[in-house]
Write an enzyme that holds these catalytic residues in place. Structure first.
Site, PDB file in Angstrom:
ATOM      1  N   ARG A  37      39.915 121.971 133.112  1.00 39.16           N
ATOM      2  CA  ARG A  37      40.561 122.920 132.182  1.00 39.16           C
ATOM      3  C   ARG A  37      40.177 124.348 132.533  1.00 39.16           C
ATOM      4  O   ARG A  37      39.049 124.621 132.962  1.00 39.16           O
ATOM      5  CB  ARG A  37      40.106 122.632 130.743  1.00 39.16           C
ATOM      6  CG  ARG A  37      40.687 121.353 130.185  1.00 39.16           C
ATOM      7  CD  ARG A  37      40.574 121.239 128.694  1.00 39.16           C
ATOM      8  NE  ARG A  37      39.217 121.485 128.203  1.00 39.16           N
ATOM      9  CZ  ARG A  37      38.961 121.797 126.928  1.00 39.16           C
ATOM     10  NH1 ARG A  37      39.954 121.933 126.069  1.00 39.16           N
ATOM     11  NH2 ARG A  37      37.723 121.996 126.528  1.00 39.16           N
TER      12      ARG A  37
ATOM     13  N   ASP B 250      28.016 120.378 131.804  1.00 39.31           N
ATOM     14  CA  ASP B 250      28.823 120.115 130.597  1.00 39.31           C
ATOM     15  C   ASP B 250      27.942 119.744 129.412  1.00 39.31           C
ATOM     16  O   ASP B 250      28.289 120.035 128.266  1.00 39.31           O
ATOM     17  CB  ASP B 250      29.895 119.044 130.848  1.00 39.31           C
ATOM     18  CG  ASP B 250      29.331 117.769 131.447  1.00 39.31           C
ATOM     19  OD1 ASP B 250      30.124 116.831 131.624  1.00 39.31           O
ATOM     20  OD2 ASP B 250      28.129 117.723 131.759  1.00 39.31           O
TER      21      ASP B 250
ATOM     22  N   SER C 299      30.160 119.927 136.026  1.00 39.58           N
ATOM     23  CA  SER C 299      29.436 118.767 135.472  1.00 39.58           C
ATOM     24  C   SER C 299      28.877 117.848 136.535  1.00 39.58           C
ATOM     25  O   SER C 299      29.234 116.653 136.608  1.00 39.58           O
ATOM     26  CB  SER C 299      30.373 118.015 134.550  1.00 39.58           C
ATOM     27  OG  SER C 299      30.982 118.917 133.672  1.00 39.58           O
TER      28      SER C 299
HETATM   29  C1  0WK Z   1      34.809 117.353 127.568  1.00 37.47           C
HETATM   30  C2  0WK Z   1      34.000 118.545 128.065  1.00 37.47           C
HETATM   31  C3  0WK Z   1      33.742 118.418 129.533  1.00 37.47           C
HETATM   32  C4  0WK Z   1      33.068 117.103 129.816  1.00 37.47           C
HETATM   33  C5  0WK Z   1      33.910 116.000 129.273  1.00 37.47           C
HETATM   34  C6  0WK Z   1      33.233 114.692 129.473  1.00 37.47           C
HETATM   35  O1  0WK Z   1      34.708 119.731 127.832  1.00 37.47           O
HETATM   36  O2  0WK Z   1      32.953 119.457 129.998  1.00 37.47           O
HETATM   37  O3  0WK Z   1      32.838 116.957 131.190  1.00 37.47           O
HETATM   38  O4  0WK Z   1      34.144 116.156 127.891  1.00 37.47           O
HETATM   39  O5  0WK Z   1      34.066 113.685 128.986  1.00 37.47           O
HETATM   40  P1  0WK Z   1      35.159 112.961 129.886  1.00 37.47           P
HETATM   41  O6  0WK Z   1      36.289 113.864 130.007  1.00 37.47           O
HETATM   42  O7  0WK Z   1      34.491 112.649 131.166  1.00 37.47           O
HETATM   43  O8  0WK Z   1      35.477 111.734 129.121  1.00 37.47           O
HETATM   44  C1  BGC Z   2      26.809 114.275 136.236  1.00 34.21           C
HETATM   45  C2  BGC Z   2      26.270 115.201 135.175  1.00 34.21           C
HETATM   46  C3  BGC Z   2      27.293 115.320 134.058  1.00 34.21           C
HETATM   47  C4  BGC Z   2      27.681 113.959 133.576  1.00 34.21           C
HETATM   48  C5  BGC Z   2      28.691 114.006 132.462  1.00 34.21           C
HETATM   49  C6  BGC Z   2      27.245 112.975 135.635  1.00 34.21           C
HETATM   50  O1  BGC Z   2      27.838 112.177 136.594  1.00 34.21           O
HETATM   51  O2  BGC Z   2      25.808 114.027 137.187  1.00 34.21           O
HETATM   52  O3  BGC Z   2      25.997 116.436 135.700  1.00 34.21           O
HETATM   53  O4  BGC Z   2      26.692 116.068 133.034  1.00 34.21           O
HETATM   54  O5  BGC Z   2      28.199 113.189 134.616  1.00 34.21           O
HETATM   55  O6  BGC Z   2      29.854 114.552 132.848  1.00 34.21           O
END
Ligand code: 0WK
Ligand code: BGC
Length: 852
Positions: A477, A592, A538
């Site tokens: 994003r 993140d 992240s």
């Molecule tokens: C939303 C956050 C972002 C993070 C994500 C983790 O804005 O920084 O990496 O959540 O959740 P995912 O999208 O991997 O399920």
């Molecule tokens: C990364 C982290 C991150 C997490 C959640 C992991 O795979 O090593 O830096 O915070 O994922 O997104």
């Protein structure tokens, strides 16, 4: 004048009342016969009323409601599944009372091979009258595995190939039906999932309102003279034991009015039970012809005229047609119940039929089928005659019970390693504490405990417009974050990072990122403006400052080349430089978890921990600077990015790792790495489930042992399926729909087991995550030497947010393992992009203060 009543046929004696010479003229005779036959005519409206009333009684009994005794019993049979076709073994079956006073012993062999049937060997034993009416106890030692109602045996005896038979219908001496009901609808059963076979016992249906109008004087007489007056009224209008008797009573009635047999009856005809089902079936069988009817009537001591034979056939047809129609009304009630309980408008179902009325009566099934089509037009019903009555079905019940038990054992063995004990979780907590301490001291540890150079959570004085990037989760994003006195306004745009870019070259990746920024700026009318930018990146980065972060290694399916070991901020700045005419001021790079903590901390100052459970998983928290060996200074705090995803990469989690975890790890692009993450996060849970399903299929526990190409396909079982399948509001049928979309040939048992597999995998993930959070909050409590710590944890991530039970299981585990910490979990609304902007805002505020 109620003739049958006044004749007082109690003793079964039928003395003729009307004088021969006073025989009615033929036209009156036919009227009198018609008037008799008319009594057996049942209208569509009456049948529907019986259908509705019976359905009402069924649902009342299912709810276990007390009050006027429901007319039907709805007895759970504890048969929870229908045959798969994989059942095998040798079984002894005792069949009592199928054909009146007899006991049949069968030896049934089930081969478990579709279409390969071994004929059961059987022997029939007549039960002596004194035993039938005797005390009923005789001492024998047999290991009885299952006692089954004949309707259940009939249903279970259905050939699996013809599609699931989920209704068993018997019209033999008596009549009854059973069907597979959703267990959650059966009040007496404390089950909320799966199905159970219910024996309806509809023979006792006797709702006066519905049955009264269709009961004839002959029905009342029959009941009055029966062994159990007032009971089984519905059965006495349908069952094979009674059809002949009804015909007999009508014939006696008509004979005594001089309408039949010249007004003569016979001692046999006047004897109760002298006309059997076989007689009725024969006399009604059009192929039998008048001659056969004559023969039967002569056997009854009568001297019929040709017209008598025709009238007798009409009487047989009237009695049996009504029986078939009433049976159809009852079956239609069952079909309506199935439509209700499965929330299916259109129902396709197979009904197994058994009993001598089906076997012997020429038209019973066709009348039944026609009437069911009228009463249940949305149901596509196929009637499957049961091959050998209950015998094979009973063996099948035992075999299915044995299969379910064996499968349950194998399922429990497979899932046992996922059921973590409190001791195991406390051990994980302790191991994590130890790894945290070592990581902070810079000693070898699977937890790198990375300083983030974020020293404070927002204090609300931040102001300004900021650009933020959020890379590393499900979506990339770009955000514009306006921090004003009125709060924070965010406008953002999601861009995709194609796999080829995420796993291409670093230059390609960062050029793609800058392209997205430029696109966003144009759309937001920000082109040419150089706003301070916060970069949520992240992945594990060793930071030397807020705007310096060396990527240690990629995770989560990213693997762009020439990035690991590089300063990510530099890579971004180089990409900006490559894209002339773009100016961006990269101020901060944050993980993140940090962004999430800051974003939630803006609303709640107690928020000092950031947790992500999404594609990946990780946690950060505010650590005392004195404990951070790699950063100078002893006072104040610094946010530490633990990178707990790598916990256990040193083997410290091997005691918990299962063969399925090993399969997922070996197939990943970073084998041996991120072991803790691979047990918890969204990128991997679906794969763990898929490997377990493959294993259970290879054991024959699932999908009848048929391995499907689809299930062998990597990532075909998305983690979001776990959240959907485990959602409480989803009926098992919807679970089946998800799995059927995956092309899996499943039964409701399979759906139930897949649900249990998902529950075991997600529960372990949530508990491990909870053990980790407990380690972190306990560390903070001890850091501050507090008896009790009140703290908030900012959380983000699709798995945590969408899974129906994950968050509550994490909270429960934290309460269990860190009882002296009062932990509030705050779901981040705006994601970590806002957090990155706030970190940038704090940095800008601090930089401004130093400039003044
Ligand atoms: C939303 C956050 C972002 C993070 C994500 C983790 O804005 O920084 O990496 O959540 O959740 P995912 O999208 O991997 O399920
Ligand atoms: C990364 C982290 C991150 C997490 C959640 C992991 O795979 O090593 O830096 O915070 O994922 O997104």
């Amino acid at each position: 004048m109620d003739s049958i009543g006044s004749l007082g046929l109690q003793q079964g004696e039928g003395a003729p009342s009307c004088p021969q010479e006073g025989l009615p003229c033929p036209s009156n005779s036919s009227e009198m016969v018609q008037e008799c036959l008319q009594q057996f005519k049942v209208t569509g409206a009456q049948l529907r009323q019986i259908q509705t009333s019976l359905l009402g009684s069924m649902e009342q009994a299912l709810r276990g409601q007390v009050g006027p005794a429901p007319a039907v019993r709805m007895l759970p049979t504890y048969v929870g599944s229908t045959p798969h076709g994989t059942e095998k073994g040798d079984f002894v079956v005792l069949e009592l009372g199928a054909t009146g006073a007899s006991l049949r012993v069968l030896w049934v062999t089930l081969t478990g091979i579709e279409g390969h049937k071994v004929e059961p060997r059987s022997q029939e034993f007549v039960i002596p009258q004194e035993v039938m009416l005797g005390p009923g106890q005789q001492a024998y030692s047999i290991d009885v595995v299952a006692v089954v109602n004949d309707t259940v045996g009939t249903m279970m005896g259905c050939e699996p190939g013809v599609g699931p038979c989920e209704v068993g219908l018997v019209v033999d001496t008596g009549t009854n039906a059973c069907y597979m009901e959703e267990a959650r609808h059966v009040a007496v059963l404390d089950e909320d999932r799966g199905r159970v076979c219910i024996s309806i016992e509809w023979g006792s249906f006797s709702d006066e309102g519905a049955l009264g109008p269709v009961q004839t004087i002959f029905d009342h007489t029959l009941d009055h003279e029966s062994l159990n007056p007032g009971a089984q009224r519905f059965e006495k209008m349908i069952g094979g034991l009674y059809l002949g008797e009804l015909v007999r009573l009508v014939l006696v009635h008509l004979a005594q009015r001089g309408v039949l047999f010249g007004g003569h009856t016979s001692p046999v005809l006047r004897s109760q039970g002298s006309i059997l089902l076989e007689h009725v079936a024969e006399m009604e069988d059009p192929s039998a012809g008048a001659a056969r009817v004559h023969a039967v009537l002569q056997d009854l001591g009568l001297n019929p005229k040709a017209s008598d034979a025709e009238w007798v056939q009409c009487v047989c047809m009237a009695v049996c047609t009504r029986a078939a129609q009433l049976c159809a009304a009852a079956l239609a009630a069952v079909l309506s119940r199935l439509q209700h309980s499965r929330e299916q408008q259109a129902l396709q179902i197979a009904v197994a039929t058994g009993g001598r009325v089906f076997e012997r009566h020429p038209r019973f099934l066709s009348v039944l089928r026609e009437t069911v089509m009228l009463l249940a037009p949305n149901c596509d019903v196929s009637f499957i005659p049961s091959v050998d009555g209950g015998g094979r079905g009973v063996a099948m019940v035992t075999a299915v019970a044995a299969r379910l038990a064996a499968h349950r054992r194998l399922l429990e063995e497979t899932l046992a390693p996922f059921r973590l004990t409190r001791e195991q979780l406390a051990e994980v907590q302790a191991q994590m504490r130890e790894a945290m301490a070592k990581g902070l001291q810079g000693e070898a540890s699977s937890l790198r405990m990375l300083p983030t150079y974020v020293r404070a959570t927002p204090d609300g004085s931040e102001r300004g417009d900021f650009l933020a990037l959020d890379l590393g989760g499900t979506n990339f994003r770009v955000l514009l974050v306006r921090v004003t006195t009125g709060g924070v306004q965010i406008s953002s745009q999601i861009y995709s990072i194609p796999e080829c870019v995420a796993q291409g070259s670093g230059q390609q990746l960062f050029d793609h990122i800058v392209d997205c920024i430029v696109d966003f700026q144009q759309k937001q009318g920000l082109s040419g403006q150089s706003l301070p930018l916060g970069f949520t990146f992240s992945f594990p980065c060793r930071q030397m400052g807020l705007d310096q972060g060396i990527l240690l290694n990629w995770t989560k399916g990213f693997n762009a080349s020439d990035c690991e070991g590089q300063d990510v901020v530099c890579l971004l700045r180089e990409a900006i430089r490559r894209r002339q005419a773009v100016e961006l001021n990269v101020v901060a790079i944050v993980n993140d978890t940090v962004g999430t903590m800051m974003s939630c901390g803006y609303e709640d100052p107690h928020c000092e921990v950031g947790l992500i459970v999404g594609t990946g998983t990780n946690v950060c928290y505010m650590e005392e600077l004195r404990n951070v060996a790699s950063v100078d200074g002893d006072s104040g705090q610094m946010c530490i990015n633990t990178e707990w995803g790598a916990f256990g990469d040193d083997g410290s989690l091997s005691m918990l790792s299962t063969r399925f975890d090993a399969s997922v790890d070996q197939a990943s692009i970073n084998p041996g790495k991120q072991r803790f993450e691979k047990m918890i996060s969204g990128m991997y849970l679906g794969e763990i489930v898929r490997h377990i399903l493959l294993h259970l299929t290879s054991l024959g526990v699932l999908f009848r042992g048929q391995q499907t190409q689809r299930l062998q396909t990597r990532d075909i079982f998305k983690t979001k399926f776990l959240s959907e399948i485990e959602s409480d509001s989803l009926a098992l049928r919807q679970v089946r729909a998800i799995l059927e979309d995956l092309g899996l040939p499943l039964t409701s048992d399979d759906a139930l087991m897949v649900l249990e597999v998902c529950q075991a995998v997600s529960q372990r993930a949530a508990q491990l995550c909870g053990a980790g959070v407990a380690a972190v909050v306990e560390k903070i409590r001890e850091n501050r030497g507090l008896e009790e710590l009140t703290i908030s944890v900012g959380v983000d991530g699709t798995l945590y947010k969408l899974h129906p039970h994950f968050s509550s299981l994490v909270a429960a585990t934290v309460r269990e393992l860190a009882p002296r910490c009062v932990v509030t979990f705050l779901q981040s609304e705006d994601g970590s992009g806002k957090g990155a902007a706030l970190v940038t805002a704090v940095a800008c505020r601090l930089a401004q203060r130093t400039r003044i």
